[in-house]
Enzyme design. Structure first.
Site, PDB file in Angstrom:
ATOM      1  N   HIS A 253      -0.137  -1.274  -8.156  1.00  0.00           N
ATOM      2  CA  HIS A 253      -0.030  -1.089  -6.707  1.00  0.00           C
ATOM      3  C   HIS A 253      -1.336  -1.494  -6.038  1.00  0.00           C
ATOM      4  CE1 HIS A 253      -0.012   1.841  -3.132  1.00  0.00           C
ATOM      5  NE2 HIS A 253       0.973   0.988  -2.888  1.00  0.00           N
ATOM      6  N   ARG A 254      -1.287  -2.589  -5.299  1.00  0.00           N
ATOM      7  CA  ARG A 254      -2.481  -3.200  -4.693  1.00  0.00           C
ATOM      8  C   ARG A 254      -3.497  -3.585  -5.779  1.00  0.00           C
ATOM      9  NH1 ARG A 254      -3.254   1.386   0.053  1.00  0.00           N
ATOM     10  NH2 ARG A 254      -1.018   1.769   0.295  1.00  0.00           N
TER      11      ARG A 254
ATOM     12  N   GLU B 265       1.634  -5.635  -6.934  1.00  0.00           N
ATOM     13  CA  GLU B 265       2.158  -5.464  -5.577  1.00  0.00           C
ATOM     14  C   GLU B 265       1.021  -5.615  -4.605  1.00  0.00           C
ATOM     15  OE1 GLU B 265       2.826  -3.065  -1.891  1.00  0.00           O
ATOM     16  OE2 GLU B 265       1.287  -2.845  -3.452  1.00  0.00           O
TER      17      GLU B 265
ATOM     18  N   ASP C 118       0.093  -6.598  -0.048  1.00  0.00           N
ATOM     19  CA  ASP C 118       0.582  -6.625   1.323  1.00  0.00           C
ATOM     20  C   ASP C 118       0.038  -7.842   2.064  1.00  0.00           C
ATOM     21  OD1 ASP C 118       1.424  -3.535   1.314  1.00  0.00           O
ATOM     22  OD2 ASP C 118      -0.590  -3.719   0.478  1.00  0.00           O
TER      23      ASP C 118
ATOM     24  N   HIS D 124      -3.683  -3.977   3.387  1.00  0.00           N
ATOM     25  CA  HIS D 124      -2.612  -3.008   3.602  1.00  0.00           C
ATOM     26  C   HIS D 124      -2.534  -2.498   5.033  1.00  0.00           C
ATOM     27  CE1 HIS D 124      -0.824   1.060   3.682  1.00  0.00           C
ATOM     28  NE2 HIS D 124       0.062   0.517   2.862  1.00  0.00           N
TER      29      HIS D 124
ATOM     30  N   GLU E 250       4.685  -7.517  -0.109  1.00  0.00           N
ATOM     31  CA  GLU E 250       5.201  -6.701   0.980  1.00  0.00           C
ATOM     32  C   GLU E 250       4.790  -7.299   2.316  1.00  0.00           C
ATOM     33  OE1 GLU E 250       4.726  -2.358   3.103  1.00  0.00           O
ATOM     34  OE2 GLU E 250       4.265  -2.508   0.961  1.00  0.00           O
TER      35      GLU E 250
ATOM     36  N   LYS F  85       3.979  -6.786   5.898  1.00  0.00           N
ATOM     37  CA  LYS F  85       3.546  -5.627   6.685  1.00  0.00           C
ATOM     38  C   LYS F  85       3.854  -5.866   8.166  1.00  0.00           C
ATOM     39  CE  LYS F  85       1.411  -2.499   5.644  1.00  0.00           C
ATOM     40  NZ  LYS F  85       1.772  -1.097   5.299  1.00  0.00           N
TER      41      LYS F  85
ATOM     42  N   ASP G 194      -0.942   3.397  -9.032  1.00  0.00           N
ATOM     43  CA  ASP G 194      -2.373   3.161  -8.851  1.00  0.00           C
ATOM     44  C   ASP G 194      -3.130   3.250 -10.167  1.00  0.00           C
ATOM     45  OD1 ASP G 194      -2.052   2.996  -6.055  1.00  0.00           O
ATOM     46  OD2 ASP G 194      -2.290   5.165  -5.813  1.00  0.00           O
TER      47      ASP G 194
END
Length: 244
Positions: free
Chosen positions: A7-8, A34, A36, A49, A108, A110, A229
């Site tokens: 995640h990120r 992943e 954004d 993000h 993603e 945003k 994370d």
């Protein structure tokens, strides 16, 4: 086997949504990453993000109030030691690192707070330029944006993000036409939910799953992937077959 998606990137070990974070996630052996995307004032795709830069950078203001050159002069280390001066990356800079690795990518969009006209077309063009549509999942909390992606004929998988509890989310997802749902982990409370989603031919990938208990639970229930994370912890548990 449930996939582990950073995640990120690997945000507990490097500044989130930076090239350093994605490199670290790849070193750990994740199945996917992943991140954004948003648009700058001059229409460039950047990976960050928040809609504002205060939390993760040395600057202040909305992402879309900065030109790309202005954004990339900010320190995006968020105070993490050893990363001073690391910049906000462009989508191209992230894809340069991640695309050759062969892992899956969740991009993603945003655009649930800022409208970002043309964001969908720009992202699809970037994905096409790298020839990775078969490894990309496009997601958003803006379900009008998801419908627009589908209307544009994308060959990428499209996934529905949501925050509030949804009653029978697989039915809503079917009506929308997406291939996957990405629910908050706290609402994936029953194994039967996972089974229902799979019965309807969709993938389910909860976010954000960090505790060992919840990770093991998701592995046992057979979700398609977890966004986490702590990919190092998730990979260790999964590969050890821990179902506690």
């Amino acid at each position: 086997m449930t996939q582990v998606w950073g995640h990120r990137g690997a945000r507990r070990e490097a500044p989130e949504n930076t090239v350093s974070s994605f490199r670290r996630a790849l070193e750990l052996g994740v199945d996917g990453v992943e991140f954004d995307v948003q648009l700058t004032a001059d229409g460039e795709l950047v990976v960050i993000h928040d809609e504002t830069v205060e939390r993760t950078t040395s600057g202040n203001g909305h992402v879309n109030s900065f030109s790309l050159a202005q954004l990339q002069r900010l320190d995006a280390s968020a105070g993490i030691e050893g990363f001073a001066g690391v910049p906000i990356p462009t989508l191209a800079e992230v894809l340069d690192v991640v695309a050759p690795s062969g892992v899956l990518l969740n991009i993603e969009l945003k655009n649930s707070v800022e409208e970002y006209p043309g964001l969908e077309e720009k992202v699809l063009a970037a994905v096409a330029a790298y020839g990775i549509a078969d490894r990309v999942v496009l997601s958003s909390f803006n379900h009008y944006s998801l419908k627009h992606l589908l209307d544009l004929g994308t060959t990428c998988e499209v996934a529905m993000l949501y925050t509030d509890p949804l009653y029978r989310p697989w039915r809503y997802a079917e009506d929308l036409g997406v291939a996957a749902i990405h629910p908050p982990a706290r609402y994936v409370v029953r194994e039967r939910t996972v089974k229902k989603v799979h019965k309807h031919g969709m993938a389910i990938r909860p976010w954000v799953v960090n505790s060992e208990y919840r990770l093991s639970q998701m592995f046992r229930w057979g979700v398609d992937a977890v966004f986490t994370d702590v990919p190092d912890v998730a990979l260790r548990l999964r590969d050890a077959g821990s179902l506690a």
